[in-house]
Design a protein around this motif. Structure first.
Motif, PDB file in Angstrom:
ATOM      1  N   GLY A   1       9.598   5.232 -16.361  1.00  0.00           N
ATOM      2  CA  GLY A   1      10.428   4.104 -15.951  1.00  0.00           C
ATOM      3  C   GLY A   1       9.683   3.172 -15.011  1.00  0.00           C
ATOM      4  N   ASP A   2      10.479   2.420 -14.248  1.00  0.00           N
ATOM      5  CA  ASP A   2       9.905   1.413 -13.357  1.00  0.00           C
ATOM      6  C   ASP A   2       9.197   2.080 -12.174  1.00  0.00           C
ATOM      7  OD1 ASP A   2       9.280  -0.816 -11.921  1.00  0.00           O
ATOM      8  OD2 ASP A   2      11.314  -1.134 -11.153  1.00  0.00           O
ATOM      9  N   PRO A   3       7.899   1.876 -12.029  1.00  0.00           N
ATOM     10  CA  PRO A   3       7.189   2.565 -10.931  1.00  0.00           C
ATOM     11  C   PRO A   3       7.680   2.161  -9.551  1.00  0.00           C
ATOM     12  CG  PRO A   3       5.730   1.024 -12.083  1.00  0.00           C
ATOM     13  CD  PRO A   3       6.985   1.107 -12.883  1.00  0.00           C
ATOM     14  N   VAL A   4       8.092   0.904  -9.391  1.00  0.00           N
ATOM     15  CA  VAL A   4       8.577   0.473  -8.074  1.00  0.00           C
ATOM     16  C   VAL A   4       9.873   1.203  -7.738  1.00  0.00           C
ATOM     17  CG1 VAL A   4       9.425  -1.488  -6.732  1.00  0.00           C
ATOM     18  CG2 VAL A   4       7.450  -1.769  -8.230  1.00  0.00           C
ATOM     19  N   GLN A   5      10.727   1.354  -8.750  1.00  0.00           N
ATOM     20  CA  GLN A   5      11.980   2.077  -8.550  1.00  0.00           C
ATOM     21  C   GLN A   5      11.703   3.526  -8.138  1.00  0.00           C
ATOM     22  OE1 GLN A   5      15.060   1.114  -8.523  1.00  0.00           O
ATOM     23  NE2 GLN A   5      15.980   3.158  -8.379  1.00  0.00           N
TER      24      GLN A   5
ATOM     25  N   ALA B   1       1.825  -4.611 -11.019  1.00  0.00           N
ATOM     26  CA  ALA B   1       0.539  -4.957 -11.634  1.00  0.00           C
ATOM     27  C   ALA B   1      -0.509  -3.898 -11.308  1.00  0.00           C
ATOM     28  CB  ALA B   1       0.087  -6.333 -11.130  1.00  0.00           C
ATOM     29  N   VAL B   2      -0.529  -3.449 -10.053  1.00  0.00           N
ATOM     30  CA  VAL B   2      -1.482  -2.397  -9.675  1.00  0.00           C
ATOM     31  C   VAL B   2      -1.109  -1.085 -10.361  1.00  0.00           C
ATOM     32  CG1 VAL B   2      -2.457  -1.087  -7.755  1.00  0.00           C
ATOM     33  CG2 VAL B   2      -1.894  -3.480  -7.450  1.00  0.00           C
ATOM     34  N   ALA B   3       0.205  -0.794 -10.391  1.00  0.00           N
ATOM     35  CA  ALA B   3       0.664   0.485 -10.948  1.00  0.00           C
ATOM     36  C   ALA B   3       0.302   0.602 -12.427  1.00  0.00           C
ATOM     37  CB  ALA B   3       2.171   0.618 -10.755  1.00  0.00           C
ATOM     38  N   GLU B   4       0.340  -0.497 -13.123  1.00  0.00           N
ATOM     39  CA  GLU B   4       0.046  -0.444 -14.562  1.00  0.00           C
ATOM     40  C   GLU B   4      -1.373   0.079 -14.803  1.00  0.00           C
ATOM     41  OE1 GLU B   4       0.061  -3.379 -18.471  1.00  0.00           O
ATOM     42  OE2 GLU B   4       0.561  -4.190 -16.501  1.00  0.00           O
ATOM     43  N   GLY B   5      -2.320  -0.494 -14.068  1.00  0.00           N
ATOM     44  CA  GLY B   5      -3.697  -0.038 -14.208  1.00  0.00           C
ATOM     45  C   GLY B   5      -3.886   1.378 -13.682  1.00  0.00           C
ATOM     46  N   LEU B   6      -3.206   1.645 -12.591  1.00  0.00           N
ATOM     47  CA  LEU B   6      -3.354   2.949 -11.934  1.00  0.00           C
ATOM     48  C   LEU B   6      -2.873   4.076 -12.848  1.00  0.00           C
ATOM     49  CD1 LEU B   6      -4.149   3.798  -8.997  1.00  0.00           C
ATOM     50  CD2 LEU B   6      -1.725   3.842  -8.477  1.00  0.00           C
TER      51      LEU B   6
ATOM     52  N   GLY C   1       0.816  -1.211   0.000  1.00  0.00           N
ATOM     53  CA  GLY C   1       0.000   0.000   0.000  1.00  0.00           C
ATOM     54  C   GLY C   1       0.849   1.260   0.000  1.00  0.00           C
ATOM     55  N   VAL C   2       1.937   1.233   0.764  1.00  0.00           N
ATOM     56  CA  VAL C   2       2.828   2.400   0.820  1.00  0.00           C
ATOM     57  C   VAL C   2       3.424   2.673  -0.556  1.00  0.00           C
ATOM     58  CG1 VAL C   2       5.040   3.191   1.747  1.00  0.00           C
ATOM     59  CG2 VAL C   2       3.372   2.157   3.272  1.00  0.00           C
ATOM     60  N   LEU C   3       3.875   1.612  -1.224  1.00  0.00           N
ATOM     61  CA  LEU C   3       4.489   1.783  -2.549  1.00  0.00           C
ATOM     62  C   LEU C   3       3.461   2.286  -3.567  1.00  0.00           C
ATOM     63  CD1 LEU C   3       6.721  -1.428  -2.612  1.00  0.00           C
ATOM     64  CD2 LEU C   3       7.544   0.928  -2.599  1.00  0.00           C
ATOM     65  N   VAL C   4       2.276   1.687  -3.558  1.00  0.00           N
ATOM     66  CA  VAL C   4       1.231   2.106  -4.507  1.00  0.00           C
ATOM     67  C   VAL C   4       0.833   3.558  -4.238  1.00  0.00           C
ATOM     68  CG1 VAL C   4      -1.156   1.698  -5.222  1.00  0.00           C
ATOM     69  CG2 VAL C   4       0.370  -0.241  -4.861  1.00  0.00           C
ATOM     70  N   ASP C   5       0.805   3.912  -2.978  1.00  0.00           N
ATOM     71  CA  ASP C   5       0.473   5.283  -2.594  1.00  0.00           C
ATOM     72  C   ASP C   5       1.465   6.281  -3.200  1.00  0.00           C
ATOM     73  OD1 ASP C   5      -1.351   6.746  -0.849  1.00  0.00           O
ATOM     74  OD2 ASP C   5       0.483   7.352   0.186  1.00  0.00           O
ATOM     75  N   ARG C   6       2.752   5.954  -3.122  1.00  0.00           N
ATOM     76  CA  ARG C   6       3.777   6.848  -3.698  1.00  0.00           C
ATOM     77  C   ARG C   6       3.631   6.916  -5.218  1.00  0.00           C
ATOM     78  NH1 ARG C   6       3.791   6.793   0.959  1.00  0.00           N
ATOM     79  NH2 ARG C   6       5.385   7.529   2.402  1.00  0.00           N
ATOM     80  N   ILE C   7       3.349   5.793  -5.830  1.00  0.00           N
ATOM     81  CA  ILE C   7       3.197   5.779  -7.295  1.00  0.00           C
ATOM     82  C   ILE C   7       2.007   6.651  -7.698  1.00  0.00           C
ATOM     83  CG2 ILE C   7       2.606   4.293  -9.265  1.00  0.00           C
ATOM     84  CD1 ILE C   7       4.182   2.052  -7.758  1.00  0.00           C
ATOM     85  N   PHE C   8       0.928   6.552  -6.955  1.00  0.00           N
ATOM     86  CA  PHE C   8      -0.253   7.369  -7.235  1.00  0.00           C
ATOM     87  C   PHE C   8       0.090   8.850  -7.114  1.00  0.00           C
ATOM     88  CE2 PHE C   8      -3.967   9.638  -5.491  1.00  0.00           C
ATOM     89  CZ  PHE C   8      -4.860   9.451  -6.524  1.00  0.00           C
TER      90      PHE C   8
ATOM     91  N   GLU D   1       7.048  -6.806  -5.322  1.00  0.00           N
ATOM     92  CA  GLU D   1       7.244  -5.753  -6.324  1.00  0.00           C
ATOM     93  C   GLU D   1       6.431  -6.031  -7.587  1.00  0.00           C
ATOM     94  OE1 GLU D   1      11.701  -4.251  -4.976  1.00  0.00           O
ATOM     95  OE2 GLU D   1      11.462  -5.364  -6.853  1.00  0.00           O
ATOM     96  N   ASP D   2       6.346  -7.291  -7.957  1.00  0.00           N
ATOM     97  CA  ASP D   2       5.519  -7.634  -9.134  1.00  0.00           C
ATOM     98  C   ASP D   2       4.061  -7.285  -8.877  1.00  0.00           C
ATOM     99  OD1 ASP D   2       7.682  -8.485 -10.494  1.00  0.00           O
ATOM    100  OD2 ASP D   2       7.374 -10.630 -10.120  1.00  0.00           O
TER     101      ASP D   2
END
Lengths: 351, 356
Positions: free
Chosen positions: A136-140, A175-180, A119-126, A170-171
């Motif tokens: 680039g790589d959203p996780v990075q 997957a969430v980041a792609e849709g987001l 959730g923390v990682l997805v939150d930052r990506i959002f 991370e995978d």
């Protein structure tokens, strides 16, 4: 009225801004009357809260003989402007579900789980996605953000994971980041987007604070008509609590600016659904009643004896939960009595 | 208490650019400096514990020191380093300025500022000196994005406070303008250069350079200063604003007419008209604090004589001093302070006496 559907960027913006739909007029006296209601509900408790002793300076520093002093597992905490009773969406849910659980969980530290770090990682990506965009790589990118923010908890957790577990986590985030990121692009600046907008509203001369932080805030709060929209990103499954959370945020914004949002929404990163709800006075009044009930219960917890536990789904996160108790036992009808007995027995055994 | 209506705030800020002769005499800031030096000479000679350590007096540290003076001897464990949270205010101010000048929304202005700061990190651009641009330039994209997001939220919150373009045009017709401040207001005592007073002002209403109003008596004062603060405390909010007015007057030589405090998270705006009494009260509060610290310092020296290992030094962890039991706390007498501010050098035996 709530609406849920998977959406595209254009539909999303339409759903959030609702062009062409008349916005409700702002009643400037509403926020003032709500503040008075909170203060009135708090007033009977203020004197009693003030009489509670704060931990002294020596106690806070530690005077070297802690080992010889038995530690109260549920110490009276008291309330003070330096250490106010803090009412957040999570505390409201906890305290209304089971006051005992709220009291216990307040004293214990919540440890990170894979879902929380995700959730923390997805939150930052959002956040990056709606502000500057993500190349680039959203996780990075999310990890870079965490490093800059000194979010050591999540970083240490990630570093401590086995490479296979970390890769799986991370995978899952990718997957969430792609849709987001296909839906949430850098938002139009004319909507005055801002992220991680926090509230910290003091009541009773700072003894109680209503707090929260919403992921996305659109629009400007001033004007004759309600014109802001609050959006919170959720990972995981939808829950009725999320609706209540957003209503609480609508209340906080009304109390803060004097102008309620016209809409609140939860966006589910996993399913790509938006759950939006129009804000009206009835909704705000319901949120206020709920918040006041939780506030009064928290004040009572500060002063009075620890209440009896009430078996409920929150028991899954209770510090006193015996590891042998399964979720079904905790939430089922019949074993509830057994659960009560177990918890009471544990309390008696606590040092 | 919700945020005051923008039109009300705008009207109040516009009034700060009035052509009326300022209530304060033209040398008010010099009088304040003399007054502070007088306080400093009385109190700071005892603050030996801070030799080699330095003492920073900001509204936050003052609040903390009043609660627990022994913390003055605690040392920061780590040197300062930038984080998105710490950079938001600096970048946000620049973004606000760009938004106001360029007629663009704060979010767009923030993107421009972050990009330019990072690109011109090695340049000589005025006002962007310091470590922030270099830090920004060295950040990876994800980290820089968070800085942009933080600054954007900060600048947009400030943007919501007032219709700034409308206020700007109203001020311009009187020869005044709104300006975002670069850096902090700082002032040091002449006799104790290691003791610094510091305040963060975000926006100033000032006489426009070259305008007719710039040379007027009114323009010798600042019109107004605006502070955007985070944690609101009802008990000390007015004191914090008075302190900001004092430091602004000391450091810039101009006494602001008005101070506006804005706590966006709490939804509070506090509008304070600055007058002599407000500034004297701020000086008195500082004097009380320094009196306490000097007493603590005396007490500390006695402790050190018994145990030299307890001497605070930069290489040591926070000092384990505990809060002393204050036996007396004398209140400052404003009349005496007012006399000092008017330039009187008469001795003040009772005020100079160290606490028992």
């Amino acid at each position: 009225m709530a609406t849920s559907r998977p959406i595209s960027y254009e539909l999303l913006m339409d759903a959030l801004r609702r062009p062409g739909v008349p916005r409700p007029e702002v009643d400037r006296s509403l926020a003032a009357s709500m503040r008075v209601e909170v203060e009135d509900a708090l007033r009977p408790w203020l004197e009693r809260l003030g009489k509670l002793e704060r931990p002294g300076k020596l106690e806070r520093l530690g005077n070297g003989d802690e080992g010889s002093r038995p530690r109260d597992p549920l110490p009276t905490r008291g309330s003070h402007p330096d250490r106010p009773i803090r009412l957040t969406k999570a505390r409201i849910t906890q305290v209304l579900a089971c006051a005992f659980h709220a009291r216990v969980s307040d004293e214990s530290e919540q440890s990170l789980t894979p879902a929380m770090v995700r959730g923390v990682l997805v939150d930052r990506i959002f956040r990056l996605g709606v502000t500057a965009g993500v190349d680039g790589d959203p996780v990075q990118r999310a990890t870079e953000a965490l490093v800059a923010e000194n979010e050591t908890g999540a970083l240490v957790y990630l570093d401590g994971l086995h490479p296979v577990a970390r890769s799986r986590l991370e995978d899952s985030v990718r997957a969430v980041a792609e849709g987001l990121l296909s839906v949430w692009r850098p938002l139009d600046w004319r909507h005055f987007p801002r992220t991680q907008v926090a509230w910290s509203l003091p009541f009773g001369a700072g003894r109680v604070v209503f707090g929260g932080k919403v992921d996305l805030f659109l629009g400007r709060p001033h004007g004759e008509r309600a014109s802001t929209c609050l959006v919170d990103l959720k990972t995981g499954n939808a829950s009725p609590d999320h609706v209540e959370d957003m209503r609480f945020y609508a209340l906080l914004e009304t109390l803060r600016s004097g102008s309620p949002p016209f809409q609140v929404a939860s966006y589910y990163g996993d399913s790509g659904e938006l759950d939006a709800e129009q804000v009206d006075e009835g909704l705000l009044r319901a949120a206020l009643d709920r918040a006041i009930e939780a506030m009064v219960t928290l004040c009572r917890l500060e002063i009075e004896e620890v209440p009896e536990p009430v078996p409920n789904p929150e028991c899954r996160w209770c510090r006193l939960q015996p590891s042998s108790v399964t979720r079904r036992q905790l939430t089922g009808r019949d074993p509830a009595e057994r659960r009560l007995q177990q918890v009471v027995a544990m309390r008696e055994e606590a040092p | 208490m919700s945020v005051a209506h923008p039109e009300l705030i705008e009207e109040w800020l516009l009034a700060s650019s009035s052509d009326e002769e300022p209530a304060e005499p033209r040398d008010a800031s010099q009088g304040l400096r003399d007054c502070m030096e007088s306080v400093g000479s009385k109190r700071l000679r005892d603050l030996r514990a801070f030799e080699g350590v330095g003492l920073l007096l900001s509204s936050w540290s003052i609040r903390r020191l009043f609660e627990d003076p022994s913390r003055a001897l605690e040392l920061e464990d780590e040197p300062f380093s930038w984080t998105p949270d710490r950079a938001r205010r600096q970048v946000g101010r620049q973004a606000f300025q760009v938004a106001l000048a360029g007629g663009m929304p704060p979010a767009a202005a923030t993107a421009v500022v972050v990009d330019q700061m990072a690109r011109e990190a090695g340049g000589e651009r005025d006002g962007w000196s310091g470590s922030l641009p270099a830090w920004l330039a060295g950040l990876p994209p994800g980290a820089r994005g968070v800085v942009q997001a933080e600054a954007c939220s900060w600048a947009t919150e400030l943007w919501d406070l007032v219709d700034w373009p409308h206020l700007q045009s109203g001020l311009a017709s009187r020869g005044w303008r709104v300006a975002a401040q670069h850096g902090k207001d700082r002032w040091r005592f002449r006799g104790s250069p290691r003791v610094t007073m510091e305040s963060q002002t975000d926006i100033r209403v000032v006489a426009a350079p070259g305008s007719a109003g710039a040379g007027s008596a009114a323009a010798r004062q600042l019109g107004a200063i605006v502070l955007v603060e985070r944690s609101y405390r009802e008990a000390t909010a007015a004191d914090d604003l008075a302190f900001a007015a004092l430091v602004s007057a000391l450091s810039r030589g101009k006494v602001p007419r008005k101070v506006l405090g804005y706590w966006p998270q709490a939804g509070v705006t506090l509008m304070v008209d600055v007058n002599r009494q407000l500034l004297l009260d701020a000086v008195a509060r500082l004097d009380r604090l320094l009196e306490r610290l000097s007493y603590l310092s005396c007490r500390e020296r006695k402790v050190v004589l018994r145990d030299p290992s307890r001497l605070p030094s930069p290489s040591r962890a926070p000092h384990p001093l505990r809060r002393p039991a204050w036996r007396t706390t004398r209140l400052w007498q404003p009349a005496r302070l007012a006399t000092a501010c008017e330039g009187s050098r008469r001795s003040q035996p009772s005020a100079a006496r160290p606490p028992p």
